[in-house]
Design a protein around this motif. Structure first.
Motif, PDB file in Angstrom:
ATOM      1  N   ILE A 287     -95.891 -26.444  86.086  1.00  0.00           N
ATOM      2  CA  ILE A 287     -95.874 -26.012  87.487  1.00  0.00           C
ATOM      3  C   ILE A 287     -94.642 -25.138  87.725  1.00  0.00           C
ATOM      4  O   ILE A 287     -93.504 -25.593  87.542  1.00  0.00           O
ATOM      5  N   PRO A 288     -94.812 -23.865  88.138  1.00  0.00           N
ATOM      6  CA  PRO A 288     -93.657 -23.009  88.446  1.00  0.00           C
ATOM      7  C   PRO A 288     -93.033 -23.391  89.780  1.00  0.00           C
ATOM      8  O   PRO A 288     -93.691 -23.996  90.639  1.00  0.00           O
ATOM      9  N   THR A 289     -91.771 -23.033  89.979  1.00  0.00           N
ATOM     10  CA  THR A 289     -91.068 -23.283  91.238  1.00  0.00           C
ATOM     11  C   THR A 289     -90.539 -21.961  91.796  1.00  0.00           C
ATOM     12  O   THR A 289     -90.496 -20.944  91.100  1.00  0.00           O
ATOM     13  N   LEU A 290     -90.087 -22.008  93.055  1.00  0.00           N
ATOM     14  CA  LEU A 290     -89.577 -20.805  93.701  1.00  0.00           C
ATOM     15  C   LEU A 290     -88.235 -20.345  93.137  1.00  0.00           C
ATOM     16  O   LEU A 290     -87.845 -19.186  93.343  1.00  0.00           O
ATOM     17  N   ASP A 291     -87.532 -21.234  92.436  1.00  0.00           N
ATOM     18  CA  ASP A 291     -86.266 -20.814  91.830  1.00  0.00           C
ATOM     19  C   ASP A 291     -86.417 -20.575  90.324  1.00  0.00           C
ATOM     20  O   ASP A 291     -85.471 -20.726  89.554  1.00  0.00           O
ATOM     21  N   ASN A 292     -87.639 -20.223  89.917  1.00  0.00           N
ATOM     22  CA  ASN A 292     -87.939 -19.778  88.540  1.00  0.00           C
ATOM     23  C   ASN A 292     -87.785 -20.864  87.482  1.00  0.00           C
ATOM     24  O   ASN A 292     -87.579 -20.576  86.306  1.00  0.00           O
ATOM     25  N   ARG A 293     -87.930 -22.117  87.890  1.00  0.00           N
ATOM     26  CA  ARG A 293     -88.001 -23.186  86.898  1.00  0.00           C
ATOM     27  C   ARG A 293     -89.466 -23.524  86.632  1.00  0.00           C
ATOM     28  O   ARG A 293     -90.356 -23.093  87.361  1.00  0.00           O
ATOM     29  N   VAL A 294     -89.701 -24.306  85.601  1.00  0.00           N
ATOM     30  CA  VAL A 294     -91.043 -24.797  85.281  1.00  0.00           C
ATOM     31  C   VAL A 294     -90.955 -26.308  85.134  1.00  0.00           C
ATOM     32  O   VAL A 294     -90.137 -26.827  84.367  1.00  0.00           O
ATOM     33  N   ILE A 295     -91.807 -27.009  85.873  1.00  0.00           N
ATOM     34  CA  ILE A 295     -91.799 -28.467  85.839  1.00  0.00           C
ATOM     35  C   ILE A 295     -93.076 -28.944  85.153  1.00  0.00           C
ATOM     36  O   ILE A 295     -94.180 -28.646  85.625  1.00  0.00           O
ATOM     37  N   PRO A 296     -92.945 -29.700  84.033  1.00  0.00           N
ATOM     38  CA  PRO A 296     -94.146 -30.259  83.387  1.00  0.00           C
ATOM     39  C   PRO A 296     -94.708 -31.404  84.227  1.00  0.00           C
ATOM     40  O   PRO A 296     -93.982 -32.306  84.623  1.00  0.00           O
ATOM     41  N   LEU A 297     -95.998 -31.350  84.511  1.00  0.00           N
ATOM     42  CA  LEU A 297     -96.642 -32.380  85.317  1.00  0.00           C
ATOM     43  C   LEU A 297     -97.726 -33.053  84.477  1.00  0.00           C
ATOM     44  O   LEU A 297     -98.809 -32.507  84.262  1.00  0.00           O
ATOM     45  N   PRO A 298     -97.468 -34.294  83.941  1.00  0.00           N
ATOM     46  CA  PRO A 298     -98.475 -34.998  83.132  1.00  0.00           C
ATOM     47  C   PRO A 298     -99.625 -35.486  84.012  1.00  0.00           C
ATOM     48  O   PRO A 298     -99.405 -36.025  85.085  1.00  0.00           O
ATOM     49  N   CYS A 299    -100.834 -35.287  83.524  1.00  0.00           N
ATOM     50  CA  CYS A 299    -102.030 -35.780  84.216  1.00  0.00           C
ATOM     51  C   CYS A 299    -102.755 -36.698  83.226  1.00  0.00           C
ATOM     52  O   CYS A 299    -103.597 -36.256  82.429  1.00  0.00           O
ATOM     53  N   THR A 300    -102.423 -37.974  83.281  1.00  0.00           N
ATOM     54  CA  THR A 300    -102.995 -38.930  82.323  1.00  0.00           C
ATOM     55  C   THR A 300    -104.284 -39.547  82.841  1.00  0.00           C
ATOM     56  O   THR A 300    -105.080 -40.085  82.064  1.00  0.00           O
ATOM     57  N   GLU A 301    -104.486 -39.488  84.117  1.00  0.00           N
ATOM     58  CA  GLU A 301    -105.702 -40.032  84.697  1.00  0.00           C
ATOM     59  C   GLU A 301    -106.699 -38.896  84.936  1.00  0.00           C
ATOM     60  O   GLU A 301    -106.366 -37.718  84.886  1.00  0.00           O
ATOM     61  N   ILE A 302    -107.937 -39.308  85.180  1.00  0.00           N
ATOM     62  CA  ILE A 302    -108.971 -38.306  85.449  1.00  0.00           C
ATOM     63  C   ILE A 302    -108.630 -37.559  86.737  1.00  0.00           C
ATOM     64  O   ILE A 302    -108.283 -38.155  87.755  1.00  0.00           O
ATOM     65  N   VAL A 303    -108.699 -36.229  86.669  1.00  0.00           N
ATOM     66  CA  VAL A 303    -108.436 -35.387  87.846  1.00  0.00           C
ATOM     67  C   VAL A 303    -109.771 -35.121  88.529  1.00  0.00           C
ATOM     68  O   VAL A 303    -110.614 -34.376  88.011  1.00  0.00           O
ATOM     69  N   LYS A 304    -109.948 -35.737  89.673  1.00  0.00           N
ATOM     70  CA  LYS A 304    -111.186 -35.572  90.410  1.00  0.00           C
ATOM     71  C   LYS A 304    -111.071 -34.371  91.365  1.00  0.00           C
ATOM     72  O   LYS A 304    -109.966 -33.965  91.716  1.00  0.00           O
ATOM     73  N   PRO A 305    -112.204 -33.805  91.795  1.00  0.00           N
ATOM     74  CA  PRO A 305    -112.145 -32.757  92.818  1.00  0.00           C
ATOM     75  C   PRO A 305    -111.424 -33.272  94.067  1.00  0.00           C
ATOM     76  O   PRO A 305    -111.703 -34.368  94.546  1.00  0.00           O
ATOM     77  N   GLY A 306    -110.452 -32.493  94.554  1.00  0.00           N
ATOM     78  CA  GLY A 306    -109.673 -32.893  95.730  1.00  0.00           C
ATOM     79  C   GLY A 306    -108.401 -33.640  95.392  1.00  0.00           C
ATOM     80  O   GLY A 306    -107.635 -33.993  96.302  1.00  0.00           O
ATOM     81  N   THR A 307    -108.147 -33.878  94.082  1.00  0.00           N
ATOM     82  CA  THR A 307    -106.908 -34.563  93.701  1.00  0.00           C
ATOM     83  C   THR A 307    -105.697 -33.698  94.055  1.00  0.00           C
ATOM     84  O   THR A 307    -105.688 -32.488  93.841  1.00  0.00           O
ATOM     85  N   VAL A 308    -104.686 -34.327  94.631  1.00  0.00           N
ATOM     86  CA  VAL A 308    -103.444 -33.642  95.021  1.00  0.00           C
ATOM     87  C   VAL A 308    -102.264 -34.432  94.476  1.00  0.00           C
ATOM     88  O   VAL A 308    -102.228 -35.657  94.580  1.00  0.00           O
ATOM     89  N   LYS A 309    -101.307 -33.740  93.865  1.00  0.00           N
ATOM     90  CA  LYS A 309    -100.064 -34.364  93.427  1.00  0.00           C
ATOM     91  C   LYS A 309     -98.897 -33.684  94.137  1.00  0.00           C
ATOM     92  O   LYS A 309     -98.960 -32.504  94.471  1.00  0.00           O
ATOM     93  N   ARG A 310     -97.834 -34.440  94.344  1.00  0.00           N
ATOM     94  CA  ARG A 310     -96.720 -33.954  95.152  1.00  0.00           C
ATOM     95  C   ARG A 310     -95.417 -34.061  94.361  1.00  0.00           C
ATOM     96  O   ARG A 310     -95.077 -35.128  93.854  1.00  0.00           O
ATOM     97  N   LEU A 311     -94.711 -32.937  94.261  1.00  0.00           N
ATOM     98  CA  LEU A 311     -93.392 -32.923  93.634  1.00  0.00           C
ATOM     99  C   LEU A 311     -92.352 -32.914  94.753  1.00  0.00           C
ATOM    100  O   LEU A 311     -92.164 -31.914  95.452  1.00  0.00           O
ATOM    101  N   ARG A 312     -91.691 -34.051  94.934  1.00  0.00           N
ATOM    102  CA  ARG A 312     -90.781 -34.232  96.051  1.00  0.00           C
ATOM    103  C   ARG A 312     -89.554 -33.326  95.938  1.00  0.00           C
ATOM    104  O   ARG A 312     -88.954 -33.175  94.884  1.00  0.00           O
ATOM    105  N   GLY A 313     -89.197 -32.697  97.081  1.00  0.00           N
ATOM    106  CA  GLY A 313     -87.971 -31.911  97.149  1.00  0.00           C
ATOM    107  C   GLY A 313     -87.999 -30.584  96.421  1.00  0.00           C
ATOM    108  O   GLY A 313     -86.945 -29.980  96.191  1.00  0.00           O
ATOM    109  N   GLU A 314     -89.185 -30.111  96.070  1.00  0.00           N
ATOM    110  CA  GLU A 314     -89.281 -28.835  95.349  1.00  0.00           C
ATOM    111  C   GLU A 314     -89.855 -27.719  96.226  1.00  0.00           C
ATOM    112  O   GLU A 314     -90.228 -26.668  95.724  1.00  0.00           O
TER     113      GLU A 314
END
Length: 355
Positions: A287-314
């Motif tokens: 996941i890219p950020t506005l300050d040009n970093r990249v954050i790895p986001l593991p998705c170990t569970e099934i991603v269903k339609p409408g799934t949303v994940k939140r990166l706090r403070g980014e």
């Protein structure tokens, strides 16, 4: 008898109020120093004002008709010798302004263009307007329609006012605020920045009547986290004219479209595109950020339609507390295959649950 005020205005001694006003208007416009460049025009202009000041006032006119007025004395007074004295207040321009409702009707019709010939910021060279006061096309007849044909600037029956009142009591009005959109990127909102905007405006010259065009750079400080719709106002930076206060200039912040993010208040939303296989079997999304970093986001569970994940403070800084930030919200878009092989379809039928 002193001066013959009727002769000065070019009227008969029995002239009525309307005829006196009409004669004054015609003569005053003809000999106004701004219009008539003859060296004697100034003295004639004053003499006309003095005549009108006496003949337009019923009391002064009655005394003048019966006994005459001797110029240069004190206030009007009477006695056994029927000796009356009168002193003109000495400002013909005040009489003129009171009659027409402004310091100069030439400005009302032509503004600053009469001396410089400028219109909407474009210089047309020096020019003047020749007006035939005697013809039916006299443009100053329009004053009758605008209510300037009454005694000392009033309609009949409206009373009197001090000759200089209209000059000193008129207040300039301010033009409406000039609003511009200012497109700002999310990175500029994230970090804060300063925008430099060049404006071209008209300004009065020191004479207070003619204008010039000038450029100015406005520095617009965009603070971290400012929301879309924030307005930055620069007071009185617009065009300046003899009759108007310069307008305020305001800039309204609008978000530029972004290739990866969209704003939701202080949050930013990112859409991650993953395959059906990744949605079912798990994956790690960068996941890219506005300050040009990249954050790895593991998705170990099934991603269903409408799934949303939140990166706090980014997300974006809060406008009132820039040290704190909103969230980076990750929405998922699952790519389905265009086709699958028959044998793969059979395997999926055997292994995928029915619900």
């Amino acid at each position: 008898m002193g001066k013959d005020y009727y002769r000065v205005l070019g009227i008969q001694s029995g002239s009525n109020e309307e005829e006196i006003k009409k004669a004054y208007k015609k003569m005053a416009l003809k000999f106004h120093p701004d219009k008539n460049k003859d060296p004697s025009a100034e003295d004639k202009f004053k003499e006309i004002a003095e005549a009108y000041d006496v003949l337009s006032d019923p009391k002064k006119r009655t005394i003048y008709d019966q006994y005459g007025l001797k110029a240069g004395g004190g206030s009007s007074s009477g006695g056994q010798g029927n000796s009356y004295h009168y002193t003109f207040h000495g400002d013909p321009h005040a009489t003129f302004a009171s009659f027409f409702g402004g310091s100069s009707p030439f400005d009302i019709f032509f503004g600053a263009t009469r001396t410089r010939g400028t219109t909407n910021g474009f210089d047309h060279g020096d020019q003047d307007m020749d007006i035939d006061m005697d013809g039916e096309d006299d443009p100053f007849n329009a004053f009758g329609r605008f209510g300037f044909n009454g005694i000392n600037g009033f309609h009949h029956g409206a009373g009197r006012r001090h000759p200089t009142e209209s000059v000193h009591s008129r207040r300039k009005v301010q033009d409406p605020t000039v609003i511009h959109e200012l497109r700002v990127s999310l990175e500029e909102i994230y970090h804060g920045c300063t925008k430099r905007m060049k404006i071209t405006r008209r300004r009065l010259n020191p004479d207070g009547r003619t204008m010039r065009t000038e450029d100015k750079i406005l520095n617009i400080v965009i603070k971290r986290g400012w929301k879309e719709g924030t307005k930055i106002t620069f007071p009185k930076e617009g065009d300046e004219t003899p009759d108007k206060i310069p307008a305020d200039i305001a800039f309204i912040i609008k978000d530029k479209s972004h290739p990866h993010f969209k704003r939701d208040g202080s949050n930013v939303v990112y859409t991650a595109k993953i395959s059906l296989k990744e949605a079912l079997c798990g994956c790690t999304v960068n996941i890219p950020t506005l300050d040009n970093r990249v954050i790895p986001l593991p998705c170990t569970e099934i991603v269903k339609p409408g799934t949303v994940k939140r990166l706090r403070g980014e997300g974006l800084p809060f406008p009132k507390s820039p040290t704190q930030r909103g969230d980076l919200i990750v929405e998922f878009q699952i790519r389905f295959p265009e086709r699958i092989a028959p044998q793969t379809r059979e395997i999926l039928k055997q292994h995928l649950p029915l619900c």
